[in-house]
Structure formats: C-alpha cells, structure tokens
Design a protein around this motif. Structure first.
Motif, PDB file in Angstrom:
ATOM      1  N   GLN A  97       0.830  -1.208   0.000  1.00 25.09           N
ATOM      2  CA  GLN A  97       0.000   0.000   0.000  1.00 25.09           C
ATOM      3  C   GLN A  97       0.862   1.255   0.000  1.00 25.09           C
ATOM      4  O   GLN A  97       0.543   2.244  -0.670  1.00 25.09           O
ATOM      5  N   ALA A  98       1.964   1.241   0.769  1.00 27.28           N
ATOM      6  CA  ALA A  98       2.853   2.398   0.815  1.00 27.28           C
ATOM      7  C   ALA A  98       3.459   2.661  -0.561  1.00 27.28           C
ATOM      8  O   ALA A  98       3.517   3.813  -1.021  1.00 27.28           O
ATOM      9  N   ILE A  99       3.911   1.589  -1.238  1.00 32.04           N
ATOM     10  CA  ILE A  99       4.496   1.752  -2.570  1.00 32.04           C
ATOM     11  C   ILE A  99       3.454   2.265  -3.557  1.00 32.04           C
ATOM     12  O   ILE A  99       3.738   3.146  -4.391  1.00 32.04           O
ATOM     13  N   LYS A 100       2.256   1.749  -3.446  1.00 34.25           N
ATOM     14  CA  LYS A 100       1.186   2.166  -4.357  1.00 34.25           C
ATOM     15  C   LYS A 100       0.896   3.656  -4.226  1.00 34.25           C
ATOM     16  O   LYS A 100       0.760   4.374  -5.237  1.00 34.25           O
ATOM     17  N   ILE A 101       0.823   4.141  -3.014  1.00 29.71           N
ATOM     18  CA  ILE A 101       0.474   5.552  -2.817  1.00 29.71           C
ATOM     19  C   ILE A 101       1.647   6.459  -3.191  1.00 29.71           C
ATOM     20  O   ILE A 101       1.461   7.587  -3.672  1.00 29.71           O
ATOM     21  N   LEU A 102       2.888   5.968  -3.031  1.00 30.79           N
ATOM     22  CA  LEU A 102       4.045   6.767  -3.423  1.00 30.79           C
ATOM     23  C   LEU A 102       4.235   6.787  -4.936  1.00 30.79           C
ATOM     24  O   LEU A 102       4.788   7.747  -5.488  1.00 30.79           O
ATOM     25  N   ILE A 103       3.795   5.741  -5.630  1.00 36.69           N
ATOM     26  CA  ILE A 103       3.793   5.769  -7.097  1.00 36.69           C
ATOM     27  C   ILE A 103       2.838   6.847  -7.588  1.00 36.69           C
ATOM     28  O   ILE A 103       3.141   7.587  -8.543  1.00 36.69           O
ATOM     29  N   LYS A 104       1.681   6.987  -6.935  1.00 32.97           N
ATOM     30  CA  LYS A 104       0.749   8.068  -7.274  1.00 32.97           C
ATOM     31  C   LYS A 104       1.410   9.431  -7.066  1.00 32.97           C
ATOM     32  O   LYS A 104       1.246  10.353  -7.871  1.00 32.97           O
ATOM     33  N   ALA A 105       2.166   9.532  -5.970  1.00 37.29           N
ATOM     34  CA  ALA A 105       2.849  10.799  -5.696  1.00 37.29           C
ATOM     35  C   ALA A 105       3.865  11.122  -6.795  1.00 37.29           C
ATOM     36  O   ALA A 105       3.993  12.280  -7.226  1.00 37.29           O
ATOM     37  N   THR A 106       4.581  10.101  -7.271  1.00 36.18           N
ATOM     38  CA  THR A 106       5.558  10.316  -8.343  1.00 36.18           C
ATOM     39  C   THR A 106       4.884  10.766  -9.628  1.00 36.18           C
ATOM     40  O   THR A 106       5.374  11.671 -10.335  1.00 36.18           O
ATOM     41  N   LYS A 155      10.916  19.311 -11.296  1.00 41.67           N
ATOM     42  CA  LYS A 155      11.963  18.317 -11.112  1.00 41.67           C
ATOM     43  C   LYS A 155      12.314  18.088  -9.640  1.00 41.67           C
ATOM     44  O   LYS A 155      12.572  16.968  -9.217  1.00 41.67           O
ATOM     45  N   LYS A 156      12.345  19.143  -8.865  1.00 39.63           N
ATOM     46  CA  LYS A 156      12.656  18.995  -7.442  1.00 39.63           C
ATOM     47  C   LYS A 156      11.601  18.135  -6.747  1.00 39.63           C
ATOM     48  O   LYS A 156      11.910  17.265  -5.936  1.00 39.63           O
ATOM     49  N   MET A 157      10.346  18.388  -7.098  1.00 43.31           N
ATOM     50  CA  MET A 157       9.255  17.611  -6.543  1.00 43.31           C
ATOM     51  C   MET A 157       9.355  16.150  -6.990  1.00 43.31           C
ATOM     52  O   MET A 157       9.129  15.218  -6.202  1.00 43.31           O
ATOM     53  N   GLU A 158       9.733  15.941  -8.251  1.00 46.49           N
ATOM     54  CA  GLU A 158       9.866  14.585  -8.775  1.00 46.49           C
ATOM     55  C   GLU A 158      11.014  13.847  -8.081  1.00 46.49           C
ATOM     56  O   GLU A 158      10.897  12.656  -7.764  1.00 46.49           O
ATOM     57  N   GLY A 159      12.125  14.546  -7.849  1.00 53.39           N
ATOM     58  CA  GLY A 159      13.244  13.915  -7.153  1.00 53.39           C
ATOM     59  C   GLY A 159      12.895  13.512  -5.735  1.00 53.39           C
ATOM     60  O   GLY A 159      13.271  12.424  -5.268  1.00 53.39           O
ATOM     61  N   GLU A 160      12.151  14.363  -5.047  1.00 54.74           N
ATOM     62  CA  GLU A 160      11.746  14.036  -3.681  1.00 54.74           C
ATOM     63  C   GLU A 160      10.810  12.834  -3.649  1.00 54.74           C
ATOM     64  O   GLU A 160      10.942  11.941  -2.800  1.00 54.74           O
ATOM     65  N   ALA A 161       9.860  12.795  -4.601  1.00 53.75           N
ATOM     66  CA  ALA A 161       8.943  11.659  -4.664  1.00 53.75           C
ATOM     67  C   ALA A 161       9.701  10.367  -4.961  1.00 53.75           C
ATOM     68  O   ALA A 161       9.400   9.298  -4.386  1.00 53.75           O
ATOM     69  N   SER A 162      10.697  10.426  -5.843  1.00 50.18           N
ATOM     70  CA  SER A 162      11.498   9.239  -6.165  1.00 50.18           C
ATOM     71  C   SER A 162      12.279   8.764  -4.950  1.00 50.18           C
ATOM     72  O   SER A 162      12.427   7.553  -4.722  1.00 50.18           O
ATOM     73  N   TYR A 163      12.779   9.699  -4.154  1.00 44.39           N
ATOM     74  CA  TYR A 163      13.538   9.331  -2.955  1.00 44.39           C
ATOM     75  C   TYR A 163      12.688   8.508  -1.990  1.00 44.39           C
ATOM     76  O   TYR A 163      13.101   7.426  -1.541  1.00 44.39           O
ATOM     77  N   TYR A 164      11.498   8.988  -1.686  1.00 47.78           N
ATOM     78  CA  TYR A 164      10.651   8.271  -0.731  1.00 47.78           C
ATOM     79  C   TYR A 164      10.133   6.950  -1.314  1.00 47.78           C
ATOM     80  O   TYR A 164       9.972   5.964  -0.587  1.00 47.78           O
ATOM     81  N   LEU A 165       9.913   6.915  -2.625  1.00 49.84           N
ATOM     82  CA  LEU A 165       9.511   5.653  -3.253  1.00 49.84           C
ATOM     83  C   LEU A 165      10.649   4.639  -3.168  1.00 49.84           C
ATOM     84  O   LEU A 165      10.412   3.450  -2.907  1.00 49.84           O
ATOM     85  N   GLY A 166      11.877   5.098  -3.374  1.00 46.45           N
ATOM     86  CA  GLY A 166      13.023   4.199  -3.244  1.00 46.45           C
ATOM     87  C   GLY A 166      13.163   3.635  -1.842  1.00 46.45           C
ATOM     88  O   GLY A 166      13.452   2.438  -1.662  1.00 46.45           O
ATOM     89  N   LEU A 167      12.948   4.463  -0.838  1.00 49.93           N
ATOM     90  CA  LEU A 167      13.009   3.976   0.546  1.00 49.93           C
ATOM     91  C   LEU A 167      11.919   2.944   0.819  1.00 49.93           C
ATOM     92  O   LEU A 167      12.131   1.979   1.566  1.00 49.93           O
ATOM     93  N   ALA A 168      10.741   3.124   0.222  1.00 50.98           N
ATOM     94  CA  ALA A 168       9.659   2.153   0.409  1.00 50.98           C
ATOM     95  C   ALA A 168      10.030   0.811  -0.217  1.00 50.98           C
ATOM     96  O   ALA A 168       9.786  -0.257   0.366  1.00 50.98           O
TER      97      ALA A 168
END
Length: 505
Positions: free
Chosen positions: A261-270, A279-292
């Motif tokens: 569920q965490a990965i699913k919601i972070l993919i939506k964020a990306t 781009k800054k927003m995209e990089g931040e979203a990728s960071y948290y998705l990677g941690l998930a």
C-alpha cells in the motif's frame, strides 16, 4: 509689621468645599470603598436617577448612549447586531463566545494555563467579528455568495494563529459550505475551500480525509492558471499538498509493514510530481519511493528509483538531496551484501556533508562507514570512522548522540585489541608471550596494530602509540567500568590459560 503666628494661622484660607454634580455623587456612593451595603432597590433607584439626570442635563445624549457607557463592549456589540437586524450574526457570535469560555474553563479544570484573555477584554477581535459577520449576512440576503465567502475568509485569515486556530477552522468550514454556491468564478473559490479543508484535517492528523480533500483540490485546478493572494499557482500548491500527505500516509503504512500500500500511494505521488513538471518535486517523490522499495526488500527496484533521484539532484545542483540519495543507495547496496560499492557511496555522502557543513549528516555517514568496516573486520578503519563521528557530536554538544558514538568507538577499539592479542597468542613464541606479560604488568608496551604478516615496530614507537591508545581507551570507557572489568578479566583468563598450556607442553 510682622504678623504673629496666631494671626498667620487665623488668616490662612480654608479650602473651598468641592461641589459635585448629582451624577458623580450617586456614582461615588457605589464605589468599592463606600461604607455599608447598598440594597438592590436603592441601586435600581440610583440607576433611574442617573438616567434621568443625564437626559435632563446633557441634551442630545440618548438612553442608548447612556447604556453604551454602562455596558461592557461585548454586550454593546451583541446589542448593536440585534438592533440592526443581524440575528444570524448575533447567534453565531454568541455561540463562538460560549465555546471560547468553555475552552477557558476546560483549561482551568485541567490545571492548564490558558493564555488567551476573555473575549470581552479583546475589543479588536470583537470589532472584526461585528464588521465581517454583519457584512457576510447582508451579502447572503442578496445572494452575493462571493462576497459572503470573502468576508468569512477574511475572518479565517485574521484568526490564523496558534491560539485561535479553532476559530479559523470554524470559518474554513463556513467558507467550504458557501463556496459550493459560488458560480461566477469558474470554481476557484470551491478549489480554495477544498484546500483549506484538507489543511484542517491534516493538522488534526486525519490524513485519509485530508488526502481526499487535496485530491479534489488537485482535480479542480488541473489546466488552470489560478493563483492565490501571494501569487502561487494553485495547481502546484495542490501537488505539494498531495505529496506531503501521501508521504505521511506512507510513513504510517511502512510502520505497520503495509509495504504494498505504501508503494502504491508513493507511485501516485511520483506521477503527480511528473504531471506538475517540477523536477525537485519529482526527485523528492522518487527518494521516498526508493526507501519504500528498500523497506519491502525490493532492492533492484529501489536502486533504479534512487538512481533517478541521484540524477535529478545532480542536474539541479541540489547537494543536500544528492547526499541524502547517496545514503539511501548505500543502504540498498549494503543490504545486498555489496559493501565495497556501499563504501564508495558513503564516502561521497560524507564529502558532500562536509562541504555543506551538515554535522548530523557527517555523524550518520561516519557511523555507517564504521559499521561496515566493523563487519568486514577492518577494525582500524572502523575505529577511525567512529572516532570522527564522536568528535562531531562533541562539537554539536549532543549528549545522546555522543553516548551512542562513544559506545561504537569503544567496541571497535576492543575488537581491534582482541584481534591483536589473539595474533600474539597464536604465534606462541617467547617474544610474543613476553610482550603479553609486559602488557599485563604495565598495559603500555604492547603493539596494538595488527602484526600478522608484518614486522613489529620498534619498542619506542610501540610505547608512544600504546600510550596514546590507552589514553583513548580510558577516556571512552570511563563511564562503562563494568564492561571494562569484564573485558579485562576475559583477557587475563585467556592469557593465563595459554601460558599454562604452553608450560605444560
């Protein structure tokens, strides 16, 4: 001729008696310093006398003006609302005043200090209530709903502070209801109202409800160039709000091990960040998705996503985000057992942290390096890394981190010493045993570097190095005497056992 003292005294004029008007005379009798208790019937009579006196002696001063001077400011505000026909405004203000007093009473019962003054002691706030509530009611009668919204929103902005946040939330809810009836602005007011409701629920910790309001806010602003009063584009604000809420939701999901569920919601964020073309927003979203993905042990996917974050951060020259991404990549590589590659990324992270003067990041990077070196058996480098982390915490005066890094450093030093003593024991020659016996006597003349496969240094160098080591050892184990005694007994027992075994053989 000079006058006698008696004549001087007789000719001194006495002060003239002050004649007070009847109003002052009657008022003075009711002062707290007056003697006796005045019966209620007399007070009523005095009130009538005062009213009559003012009407007779002060032409043009009406009975209402007299009441204005007698009543509290809060009461006058309420009376004005009713007299001018703003009954809804009076009802709303009266309900807010009751809630205000209820909060003060609740704080008193819990023995808390309520910093707010009583509402009647804050005339500025009462003026705002009167001005904007009555204007909103007048606009609502004419069905000018945009004006209603603007007046209620003005009140919400005025009470947007930590003490009056509950008042702000009340008017946010009023704005939300009115915004549904505003049709002349293409839905901008409605979009703003959804944003306010999302913020309200986010601050209360109701993240799912907040996400729902922010999603509607995002949908209503898609393809629009609307801006708020500060000039920010509403669609970008919607994307930022959604990303923030999704991240908070994913954190809770990861704590509960709900990885999918965490990965699913972070993919939506990306996807939302890509849509915003930020781009800054995209990089931040990728960071948290990677941690998930890392938390879910999906290492290859985590590396792919985090490498995207590294590339974006490098393109933007955002060193802080790049260092944070390097740290996450190192964690993934370490989990895969690729410690050599992990060390490379941690060194990059450490270099960026030094260049940007991020002391806490220096501690994190040095501690992770020390852990990896310790696992690899390279206790000398581990000690060096932990020592660097400890020195940084000393400069920060962070006691909790200082104690933690001190323990890491002490453990690395113990591991290093155990390995060295073990090499002497395993060599089983007289020189090594003599060195061990000398160390047991003075604890200052044993070579503490790993000597297997290397020639030992001169005695003078050994003494200098071991003296420095013992000072560090005693310094870092000063607060852990129990651990030191246990290790000391262990080494002595170990040494005596091998000496005895050697003699028996």
């Amino acid at each position: 001729m000079p006058r006698s003292a008696h004549e001087s005294k007789m000719t001194t004029l006495r002060p003239l008696p002050v004649t007070h008007p009847k109003l002052v005379t009657l008022a003075k009798q009711k002062l707290p310093c007056s003697r006796g208790t005045i019966p209620r019937s007399q007070l009523i009579k005095e009130k009538d006398d005062i009213d009559h006196y003012l009407e007779v002696n002060f032409k043009g001063l009406s009975k209402e003006e007299v009441a204005a001077h007698r009543n509290s400011y809060k009461k006058n505000i309420c009376v004005d609302m009713l007299r001018d026909g703003y009954h809804k405004s009076f009802t709303e203000l009266f309900a807010l005043m009751e809630q205000w007093e209820a909060l003060r009473e609740a704080a008193r019962l819990r023995s808390l200090i309520w910093q707010q003054k009583p509402l009647e002691e804050q005339p500025d706030k009462l003026d705002y209530f009167y001005h904007y509530l009555t204007r909103a009611e007048a606009a609502e009668r004419k069905e000018y709903f945009e004006d209603v919204y603007n007046n209620l929103y003005a009140l919400a902005c005025y009470f947007n502070n930590s003490e009056d946040k509950w008042v702000r939330n009340h008017f946010y809810q009023r704005c939300f209801k009115i915004a549904q009836r505003v049709k002349i602005d293409g839905g901008k007011k409605e979009a703003e109202a959804y944003a306010h409701m999302g913020l309200l629920h986010e601050e209360d910790g109701q993240l799912l409800e907040a996400a729902g309001y922010y999603e509607t806010f995002h949908q209503l602003t898609q393809g629009r160039l609307w801006k708020d009063e500060t000039g920010h584009i509403l669609n970008l604000l919607a994307c930022e709000s959604l990303l923030r809420t999704y991240r908070l939701l994913s954190d809770k999901m990861l704590e509960n091990k709900e990885y999918k569920q965490a990965i699913k919601i972070l993919i939506k964020a990306t996807e939302i960040a890509k849509e915003a073309n930020d781009k800054k927003m995209e990089g931040e979203a990728s960071y948290y998705l990677g941690l998930a993905h890392l938390a879910a042990a999906e290492y290859e996917t985590a590396l792919t996503v985090l490498n995207t974050c590294c590339r974006i951060s490098a393109d933007l020259d955002d060193d802080l985000s790049l260092g944070r991404a390097y740290e996450a990549v190192a964690k993934v590589l370490r989990s895969q057992g690729e410690t050599t590659e992990a060390i490379k990324y941690l060194k990059k992270y450490l270099k960026i942290s030094r260049n940007t003067f991020q002391s806490l990041d220096i501690v994190r990077a040095s501690t992770m390096l020390g852990d990896i070196y310790n696992e690899k058996g390279d206790y000398s480098k581990a000690s060096k890394s932990f020592h660097q982390a400890f020195d940084t915490t000393v400069k920060l005066m962070n006691m909790s981190l200082m104690d933690e890094t001190k323990v890491h450093y002490g453990i690395a030093k113990v591991d290093q010493m155990m390995l060295t003593i073990s090499s002497y024991i395993e060599s089983a020659d007289l020189t090594s045993l003599d060195s061990l016996l000398s160390w047991k006597e003075s604890r200052s003349d044993i070579e503490l570097d790993l000597v297997t496969g290397e020639s030992r240094r001169s005695t003078e160098e050994s003494e200098i190095q071991n003296t420095e080591y013992l000072e560090e050892f005693n310094r870092y184990f000063l607060l852990t005497p129990t651990l030191y005694k246990i290790l000391r007994c262990f080494f002595v027992f170990w040494f005596l056992f091998f000496v005895f075994f050697d003699r028996q053989s």
